[in-house]
Design a protein around this motif. Structure first.
Motif, PDB file in Angstrom:
ATOM      1  N   GLY A  36       1.414  -1.725   8.888  1.00 28.87           N
ATOM      2  CA  GLY A  36       2.793  -1.299   8.709  1.00 28.87           C
ATOM      3  C   GLY A  36       3.258  -1.531   7.280  1.00 28.87           C
ATOM      4  O   GLY A  36       2.613  -2.225   6.496  1.00 28.87           O
ATOM      5  N   TRP A  37       4.391  -0.934   6.977  1.00 27.17           N
ATOM      6  CA  TRP A  37       4.928  -1.057   5.635  1.00 27.17           C
ATOM      7  C   TRP A  37       5.510  -2.451   5.425  1.00 27.17           C
ATOM      8  O   TRP A  37       6.208  -3.002   6.274  1.00 27.17           O
ATOM      9  N   THR A  38       5.167  -3.058   4.307  1.00 32.75           N
ATOM     10  CA  THR A  38       5.841  -4.278   3.877  1.00 32.75           C
ATOM     11  C   THR A  38       6.283  -4.032   2.450  1.00 32.75           C
ATOM     12  O   THR A  38       5.666  -3.252   1.727  1.00 32.75           O
ATOM     13  N   ALA A  39       7.349  -4.707   2.074  1.00 35.38           N
ATOM     14  CA  ALA A  39       7.915  -4.475   0.757  1.00 35.38           C
ATOM     15  C   ALA A  39       6.877  -4.805  -0.313  1.00 35.38           C
ATOM     16  O   ALA A  39       6.196  -5.818  -0.229  1.00 35.38           O
ATOM     17  N   ALA A  40       6.763  -3.944  -1.286  1.00 34.65           N
ATOM     18  CA  ALA A  40       5.787  -4.141  -2.352  1.00 34.65           C
ATOM     19  C   ALA A  40       6.489  -4.711  -3.582  1.00 34.65           C
ATOM     20  O   ALA A  40       7.681  -4.496  -3.788  1.00 34.65           O
ATOM     21  N   THR A  41       5.722  -5.445  -4.352  1.00 34.71           N
ATOM     22  CA  THR A  41       6.231  -5.982  -5.612  1.00 34.71           C
ATOM     23  C   THR A  41       5.963  -4.951  -6.699  1.00 34.71           C
ATOM     24  O   THR A  41       4.813  -4.569  -6.930  1.00 34.71           O
ATOM     25  N   ASN A  81       6.973   3.787   8.186  1.00 34.82           N
ATOM     26  CA  ASN A  81       5.847   4.216   7.348  1.00 34.82           C
ATOM     27  C   ASN A  81       4.620   3.337   7.603  1.00 34.82           C
ATOM     28  O   ASN A  81       4.746   2.198   8.032  1.00 34.82           O
ATOM     29  N   VAL A  82       3.471   3.892   7.307  1.00 34.63           N
ATOM     30  CA  VAL A  82       2.266   3.088   7.442  1.00 34.63           C
ATOM     31  C   VAL A  82       1.486   3.101   6.134  1.00 34.63           C
ATOM     32  O   VAL A  82       1.619   4.011   5.314  1.00 34.63           O
ATOM     33  N   ILE A  83       0.682   2.062   5.999  1.00 36.16           N
ATOM     34  CA  ILE A  83      -0.199   1.954   4.831  1.00 36.16           C
ATOM     35  C   ILE A  83      -1.630   2.074   5.333  1.00 36.16           C
ATOM     36  O   ILE A  83      -2.058   1.329   6.218  1.00 36.16           O
ATOM     37  N   ILE A  84      -2.338   3.062   4.815  1.00 35.38           N
ATOM     38  CA  ILE A  84      -3.757   3.209   5.147  1.00 35.38           C
ATOM     39  C   ILE A  84      -4.539   2.523   4.036  1.00 35.38           C
ATOM     40  O   ILE A  84      -4.458   2.930   2.871  1.00 35.38           O
ATOM     41  N   VAL A  85      -5.255   1.458   4.398  1.00 32.34           N
ATOM     42  CA  VAL A  85      -6.033   0.744   3.390  1.00 32.34           C
ATOM     43  C   VAL A  85      -7.391   1.432   3.278  1.00 32.34           C
ATOM     44  O   VAL A  85      -8.128   1.526   4.255  1.00 32.34           O
ATOM     45  N   VAL A  86      -7.693   1.930   2.095  1.00 33.96           N
ATOM     46  CA  VAL A  86      -8.950   2.657   1.912  1.00 33.96           C
ATOM     47  C   VAL A  86      -9.790   1.980   0.840  1.00 33.96           C
ATOM     48  O   VAL A  86      -9.278   1.294  -0.038  1.00 33.96           O
ATOM     49  N   GLN A  87     -11.067   2.203   0.985  1.00 33.41           N
ATOM     50  CA  GLN A  87     -12.030   1.663   0.026  1.00 33.41           C
ATOM     51  C   GLN A  87     -12.462   2.796  -0.887  1.00 33.41           C
ATOM     52  O   GLN A  87     -12.977   3.804  -0.438  1.00 33.41           O
ATOM     53  N   ILE A  88     -12.233   2.621  -2.173  1.00 29.95           N
ATOM     54  CA  ILE A  88     -12.706   3.604  -3.146  1.00 29.95           C
ATOM     55  C   ILE A  88     -13.579   2.867  -4.141  1.00 29.95           C
ATOM     56  O   ILE A  88     -13.114   2.018  -4.871  1.00 29.95           O
ATOM     57  N   ALA A  89     -14.845   3.180  -4.115  1.00 34.58           N
ATOM     58  CA  ALA A  89     -15.833   2.454  -4.934  1.00 34.58           C
ATOM     59  C   ALA A  89     -15.689   0.958  -4.648  1.00 34.58           C
ATOM     60  O   ALA A  89     -15.760   0.545  -3.499  1.00 34.58           O
ATOM     61  N   HIS A  90     -15.382   0.138  -5.632  1.00 35.15           N
ATOM     62  CA  HIS A  90     -15.306  -1.295  -5.404  1.00 35.15           C
ATOM     63  C   HIS A  90     -13.887  -1.755  -5.143  1.00 35.15           C
ATOM     64  O   HIS A  90     -13.648  -2.927  -4.971  1.00 35.15           O
ATOM     65  N   GLN A  91     -12.970  -0.839  -5.164  1.00 32.74           N
ATOM     66  CA  GLN A  91     -11.583  -1.250  -5.041  1.00 32.74           C
ATOM     67  C   GLN A  91     -11.008  -0.850  -3.688  1.00 32.74           C
ATOM     68  O   GLN A  91     -11.429   0.125  -3.084  1.00 32.74           O
ATOM     69  N   LEU A  96       0.419   4.877   1.007  1.00 30.98           N
ATOM     70  CA  LEU A  96       1.655   4.901   1.783  1.00 30.98           C
ATOM     71  C   LEU A  96       1.866   6.325   2.307  1.00 30.98           C
ATOM     72  O   LEU A  96       1.980   7.267   1.523  1.00 30.98           O
ATOM     73  N   VAL A  97       1.843   6.463   3.641  1.00 32.29           N
ATOM     74  CA  VAL A  97       2.037   7.787   4.254  1.00 32.29           C
ATOM     75  C   VAL A  97       3.124   7.655   5.326  1.00 32.29           C
ATOM     76  O   VAL A  97       3.550   6.558   5.660  1.00 32.29           O
ATOM     77  N   ASP A  98       3.539   8.807   5.882  1.00 30.11           N
ATOM     78  CA  ASP A  98       4.623   8.752   6.862  1.00 30.11           C
ATOM     79  C   ASP A  98       4.124   8.279   8.223  1.00 30.11           C
ATOM     80  O   ASP A  98       4.727   7.427   8.855  1.00 30.11           O
ATOM     81  N   ALA A  99       2.991   8.831   8.667  1.00 30.32           N
ATOM     82  CA  ALA A  99       2.472   8.440   9.969  1.00 30.32           C
ATOM     83  C   ALA A  99       1.049   8.949  10.108  1.00 30.32           C
ATOM     84  O   ALA A  99       0.672   9.955   9.499  1.00 30.32           O
ATOM     85  N   VAL A 100       0.273   8.212  10.895  1.00 30.02           N
ATOM     86  CA  VAL A 100      -1.072   8.686  11.213  1.00 30.02           C
ATOM     87  C   VAL A 100      -0.956   9.569  12.436  1.00 30.02           C
ATOM     88  O   VAL A 100      -0.318   9.198  13.421  1.00 30.02           O
ATOM     89  N   SER A 101      -1.542  10.778  12.409  1.00 32.90           N
ATOM     90  CA  SER A 101      -1.294  11.705  13.513  1.00 32.90           C
ATOM     91  C   SER A 101      -2.505  11.922  14.409  1.00 32.90           C
ATOM     92  O   SER A 101      -2.345  12.176  15.591  1.00 32.90           O
ATOM     93  N   ASP A 102      -3.708  11.793  13.891  1.00 33.46           N
ATOM     94  CA  ASP A 102      -4.832  12.274  14.684  1.00 33.46           C
ATOM     95  C   ASP A 102      -6.150  11.739  14.131  1.00 33.46           C
ATOM     96  O   ASP A 102      -6.240  11.373  12.964  1.00 33.46           O
ATOM     97  N   ILE A 103      -7.140  11.729  15.018  1.00 33.64           N
ATOM     98  CA  ILE A 103      -8.516  11.544  14.549  1.00 33.64           C
ATOM     99  C   ILE A 103      -9.235  12.834  14.906  1.00 33.64           C
ATOM    100  O   ILE A 103      -9.205  13.270  16.058  1.00 33.64           O
ATOM    101  N   LEU A 104      -9.858  13.451  13.937  1.00 31.68           N
ATOM    102  CA  LEU A 104     -10.481  14.758  14.159  1.00 31.68           C
ATOM    103  C   LEU A 104     -11.977  14.649  13.937  1.00 31.68           C
ATOM    104  O   LEU A 104     -12.451  13.837  13.161  1.00 31.68           O
TER     105      LEU A 104
END
Lengths: 154, 706
Positions: A36-41, A81-91, A96-104
Motif C-alpha cells: 500500500g501507499w505510504t508517505a514518501a520522503t 494507491n498501491v506501490i509495485i516493488v520491481v527489480q530492475i537489474a540490481h536495483q 506508484l500506480v492506481d490499482a492492480v487489476s489483473d494477472i494475464l
C-alpha cells in the motif's frame, strides 16, 4: 520497434494495473511485492516523477510515479494507491500506480505491435499492445523508468 | 564446490596471519627487543608457509620459503648473527614472501629477478657465517644454470615396512628444483621369485637445484637408514660435495606392517611421473617432516592466541543490518506507545525502556564484532617505508603506536590508502636526505611515527615525521604561482600549512613516482572527507610535520541532529555542528542578492537556507524565524545553516541511497526514523560549498524539481 524485446519466451505471466484511465502490464517476474501507499520522503532536485523514498524493511526504496513518468497527469496519492516493488537489474524501485487489476497469461501471438507514433514516451516504454475483453493493455518495459543518463544530466 | 579450494583458501588466510607474525617478529628483532622465542616464532611462520605450500604444490613459494627458512635457521642456531644487514635482508625477504603468497593466491606473477636477487643475497649471507666477511661472491653465479645432482635411491624393504612412500619423498625432492626421475627396475625378479615384502626398485633422479648436498639429504633424513642413497653432483661447482658418497642402511626386515602387494607396481608406474596426485595420505602416516612440523607449529601458535572463530563477513553484515532494523522497530514501537497515551510509569512503558537498553547493547556488541584493531593496516606500512626509503635514497624508520586501537572494519578498509599516501609524503617530502640531516645535527635515519588513538568517539591517526617541516615561504610562493591564493592574502602559519590540501598543489620541484603529481594531499583529503573524516597538518620548522586524521569509528551509524526545514525532516551530522544559535535580524546583512552573512563574534559567516539550497522551496526563510546551526565543513570552512526547528539528537543507522537510486547532491545518505519514514542525512560539505562556488548555484534552482 513494435516487436517485444524478449520474444524468445512464448508464454508469460503479466501483471496488469491501472494508471489514470489507462491499463498497463509488466512481466510478473520483475515484481517483488505489492504494497500500500505510504508517505514518501521527497528527494531534493529529483525529477518530477520521483516521488521520493520510502522505507522497505530497512532499505531505501525510490518511488516512481508511473503516471508522471508516462506523461499522464499526476494525482495526489491516497491510501487506495498501491506501490509495485520491481527489480530492475540490481536495483529495486517502487512504482506508484492506481490499482492492480489483473494477472494475464499472454504469448507473443496475443501481443500486437505498437502503432508507429511520434511520441518519445510511447517509443521508450510501450513494447506492445494486448487486447483483453475489449480493453487495451499496454505492455511496458521498465528498463528506462530510472534512466541514469538522463538523471545525471538533470 | 571443490573441497580442495576451500582448504586452499584457509591456507592462504593462515598465510596472511603467518606473514603478519613474521613481519612483527622481524621488526621486534630489528628493534633489538626480540627474545629467543621471537626468532622461533619467525622461523615457524616461514616454515608453516613452506609446509602448507608444499601440500598445494606451490613450487616457487616453497623454493623461496626454503631459502628463507634456511637463513632463519642459521640465525636461530646462532651461526648467523642477526645484524642490521641481515635483518634488512630478512625484512625484504618477508616482503617477497608476501608477494609470492599473493601471486600464488591470485595466480599472478612476481618479480622473479627480485626473488632471484634475494636468493643470491641469502647464499652470500649464509656463506658469511663460514667465510671472511665482505667478500661477496660474483652475483651471476646463481643466475647461471643450477648445478645438476644425480641421486640414486634404492629403498630397502624396511622403508616400506615403516609406511614410508617413495612418491612423497620424490615430491619433496622436487621442491628443491626440477627433477627428472627414471625408474631402474632391472633387479625386479620373476613373479614366482618375487618376495611380496621385498624391495627391488631403484630410482635415478636428476635434480637441478642450487642447493647443498645436505638439503638433499634432509629430504631423505627419515629413511636414510632404510635405503641406499647415492648423491653426486654433475657440475662440480660446490666444493662441499663428496662424489661417490654412499650411505648404506641396515637392511632390517619388517615385522610390523605389510606393504600392500600392489604397492611396488603402483609406485613403479606412478613415480616416474612423480605426480601421483591421487595419493594424498593423511599427513600423520607420512614420514615427511614438513607437514608434521607445520602442524605442530600451528598447534603452538593456536594455543598462543585467545580463542577466536572465523566468520564470514556477510553473516556479520547481515546481523548488523538486522540489528539496525531492530533499533528502528524499537523506536517505532516506543513512538506508538507514546501516541497511545500510555503513562510513562506504566508497566508497558517500563518494559519498553528495558527493551531500549537491550537493543542499544545488542547494537554495540554487534558493532564490536566488526571492530578490528588497526594493526592489520599498520602492519603493511613498514614495508612501504622500506620501499619508499629505498626509492628516495633516504633512511627512514617507522615507529607505530596504538596498533590495538579498534575501529569498524568498513573504516579499516578505507584508511589504508590515505595512510599510504601520507606516509609516502612524509618520507618523500618530509624527511631530508641523510646528508642534510647530519648537517642539521640529526641522526641520518629519519623517524616516521604512525599512531592511532580514540578521542571523543572518533579515531585519530597521526603520521609524524622528524624532518624539516613545511617550508612555508615556498608553500606560499607556490600557492601564489598556481593562483590558489590572492597575492595580498594574509595567512596564519596554520593556514599556510593547510594550503597543501588544495587541489593542484605540490611543492616537489620534480614529479616523482612516489608522490608529487600535484594530486597527492588533495586526493587524500577527499577520500578522508568521503569517510566523514577530517585531516589537518601542523608543522614546526626544523622539527617535522604531523598529519592528523580523524575519522568516525564506524560508517554504519552516525550521531545526528534531527532538524526540520519546510516540513522536511533532515539529519545533520553532529560532528559537523559547532554550535546552535538563534539569529537576530540585526546581525544579518545581505552580501549580494542571494547570500546573507551573519555577524558572529566579530566575524561574518555566510548563511545557507537549507531548504532553499536543497531546492525544497523558492523563497528564503526569514532568519529571525529560524534556528541557525554553525557548521564546519572540510578544511574548516564555516557556514550557518538555517532550519525551521531542531528536534533533538539521535543515533541513526546509515542507509545507502545509491543502492536503489543514485547519489543525490547535498545529501550524504538516508536513514529510517522512528515513525518508519525515511529521513535524509545532509551532506554538510556540499551545502556549505554552495555558498562558495557561484558556479553551482544556478543549477541548484528548481528548474528540474517539481
Amino acid at each position: 520497434m513494435g516487436k517485444s524485446a524478449n520474444s524468445g519466451i512464448n508464454t508469460r505471466e503479466l501483471i496488469a494495473f491501472r494508471v489514470g484511465r489507462q491499463e498497463f502490464c509488466i512481466n510478473v517476474m520483475a515484481v517483488r511485492e505489492i504494497r500500500g501507499w505510504t508517505a514518501a520522503t521527497a528527494l531534493p532536485r529529483a525529477p518530477r516523477y520521483v516521488r521520493g523514498v520510502i522505507n522497505l524493511r530497512g532499505a531505501v526504496l525510490p518511488i516512481v510515479e508511473l503516471a508522471v513518468r508516462l506523461g499522464l497527469p499526476s494525482n495526489e496519492p491516497s491510501a487506495r494507491n498501491v506501490i509495485i516493488v520491481v527489480q530492475i537489474a540490481h536495483q529495486q524501485i517502487g512504482l506508484l500506480v492506481d490499482a492492480v487489476s489483473d494477472i494475464l497469461t499472454a504469448n507473443d501471438a496475443n501481443i500486437q505491435p505498437t502503432p508507429d507514433v511520434s511520441s518519445d514516451l510511447v517509443k521508450t516504454f510501450v513494447k506492445g499492445l494486448l487486447p483483453v475483453d475489449g480493453r487495451m493493455i499496454s505492455l511496458i518495459s521498465l528498463d528506462h523508468v530510472l534512466p541514469q543518463g538522463e538523471l545525471e544530466a538533470a | 564446490m571443490d573441497p580442495m579450494a576451500a582448504i586452499r583458501e584457509t591456507f592462504f588466510q593462515e598465510c596472511e596471519e603467518q606473514l603478519a607474525e613474521l613481519e612483527a617478529g622481524l621488526i621486534l628483532m630489528e628493534s633489538g627487543t626480540a627474545e629467543a622465542e621471537t626468532v622461533n616464532a619467525v622461523f615457524r611462520a616461514v616454515h608453516s608457509i613452506k609446509g602448507g605450500a608444499g601440500i598445494f604444490a606451490l613450487d616457487a613459494l616453497v623454493r623461496f620459503a626454503h631459502v628463507f627458512e634456511t637463513a632463519l635457521d642459521q640465525v636461530r642456531s646462532g651461526t648467523l648473527a642477526a645484524g642490521a644487514a641481515v635483518l634488512n635482508l630478512l625484512l625484504r625477504a618477508a616482503d617477497v614472501l608476501a608477494d609470492l603468497v599473493r601471486a600464488a593466491r591470485e595466480n599472478g606473477t612476481v618479480d622473479e629477478a627480485r626473488t632471484a636477487a634475494l636468493v643470491v643475497e641469502f647464499t652470500q649471507i649464509s656463506n658469511l657465517g663460514h667465510e671472511p666477511p665482505l667478500t661477496p661472491k660474483p652475483a651471476p653465479k646463481a643466475l647461471a644454470p643450477a648445478p645438476a645432482w644425480l641421486i640414486s635411491f634404492t629403498p630397502a624393504s624396511a622403508l616400506y615396512a615403516k609406511a614410508n612412500e617413495t612418491a612423497l619423498l620424490l615430491r619433496e625432492l622436487r621442491r628443491l628444483g626440477p627433477i627428472e626421475v627414471a625408474l631402474d627396475a632391472t633387479h625386479l625378479p620373476e613373479l614366482s621369485e618375487l618376495d611380496p615384502e621385498g624391495a627391488y626398485l631403484t630410482w635415478n633422479i636428476t635434480l637441478e637445484a642450487d642447493c647443498t648436498e645436505q638439503a638433499i639429504r634432509n629430504v631423505f633424513e627419515f629413511v636414510e637408514d632404510d635405503c641406499q642413497l647415492n648423491i653426486t653432483c654433475a657440475t662440480p661447482a660446490e666444493p662441499a660435495l663428496k662424489p661417490g658418497d654412499v650411505i648404506t642402511g641396515d637392511n632390517g626386515f619388517s615385522f610390523e606392517f605389510f606393504p600392500p602387494p600392489v604397492f611396488d607396481d603402483e609406485e613403479a608406474s606412478a613415480a616416474p611421473k612423480a605426480e601421483p596426485e591421487h595419493h594424498e595420505p593423511p599427513p600423520a602416516l607420512t614420514a615427511k617432516q614438513n607437514p608434521v612440523e607445520a602442524m605442530a607449529a600451528k598447534a603452538e601458535s593456536a594455543a598462543a592466541v585467545s580463542a577466536t572463530i572465523r566468520v564470514d563477513l556477510d553473516r556479520v553484515d547481515r546481523m548488523i543490518d538486522l540489528v539496525g532494523e531492530l533499533v528502528i522497530n524499537e523506536a517505532m514501537l516506543s513512538q506508538r506507545v507514546l501516541e497511545a497515551g500510555i503513562a510513562r510509569a506504566s508497566g508497558v512503558a517500563m518494559a519498553l525502556e528495558e527493551l531500549e537498553h537491550l537493543t542499544r547493547e545488542i547494537q554495540d556488541s554487534v558493532m564490536a564484532i566488526r571492530a578490528q584493531p588497526v594493526r592489520s593496516v599498520f602492519q603493511r606500512m613498514p614495508r612501504l617505508v622500506r620501499e619508499v626509503a629505498a626509492q628516495t635514497g633516504k633512511q627512514a624508520r617507522l615507529v607505530t603506536e596504538g596498533e590495538g586501537t579498534e575501529v569498524d572494519k568498513t573504516v579499516i578498509e578505507r584508511i589504508a590508502d590515505p595512510l599510504t599516501h601520507m606516509i609516502r609524503n612524509a618520507i618523500d617530502h618530509g624527511l631530508e636526505s641523510p646528508e642534510k640531516r647530519l648537517a642539521a645535527g640529526k641522526p641520518a635515519e629519519g623517524i616516521v611515527r604512525l599512531s592511532a588513538l580514540h578521542r571523543s568517539g572518533r579515531i585519530v591517526l597521526e603520521v609524524a615525521d622528524d624532518g624539516a617541516g613545511i617550508n612555508r615561504a615556498r608553500v606560499k610562493e607556490k600557492a601564489l604561482e598556481n593562483g590558489l591564493i590572492a597575492p595580498d592574502a594574509a595567512l596564519t602559519d596554520d593556514e599556510i600549512d593547510n594550503l597543501i590540501f588544495l587541489p593542484g598543489f605540490s611543492t616537489a620541484s620534480t614529479v616523482s613516482d612516489i608522490s608529487g603529481r600535484g594530486v597527492g594531499m588533495d586526493v587524500v583529503r577527499q577520500s578522508v572527507v568521503a569517510l566523514g573524516g577530517r585531516i589537518s597538518i601542523s608543522s614546526r620548522p626544523g622539527l617535522g610535520s604531523t598529519f592528523t586524521l580523524s575519522l568516525p569509528l564506524t560508517l554504519a551509524v552516525l550521531d545526528g541532529m534531527v532538524v526540520s526545514a519546510r516540513g522536511h525532516t533532515l539529519i545533520i551530522p553532529l560532528g559537523a555542528i559547532v554550535e546552535t544559535l538563534k539569529p537576530k535580524a540585526a546581525d544579518v546583512f545581505p552580501l549580494d542578492g542571494e547570500i546573507n552573512v551573519i555577524r558572529l563574534r566579530g566575524g561574518y559567516v555566510p548563511m545557507v537556507d537549507v531548504a532553499a539550497s536543497l531546492g525544497y522551496c523558492d523563497e528564503f526563510v526569514e532568519p529571525d524565524q529560524s534556528v541557525a546551526l554553525l557548521v564546519e565543513g572540510e578544511g574548516g570552512v564555516r557556514a550557518v545553516l538555517l532550519v525551521d526547528a531542531i528536534h533533538g539528537q539521535r543515533q541513526v543507522v546509515i542507509k545507502s541511497l545509491e543502492a536503489n537510486y543514485r547519489a543525490v547532491p547535498g545529501i550524504a545518505a538516508a536513514t529510517v526514523m522512528g515513525d518508519g519514514r525515511v529521513a535524509l542525512i545532509l551532506d554538510v560539505d556540499a551545502v556549505v560549498k554552495t555558498t562558495r562556488s557561484e558556479l553551482s548555484r544556478p543549477e541548484l534552482s528548481l528548474a528540474e524539481a517539481r
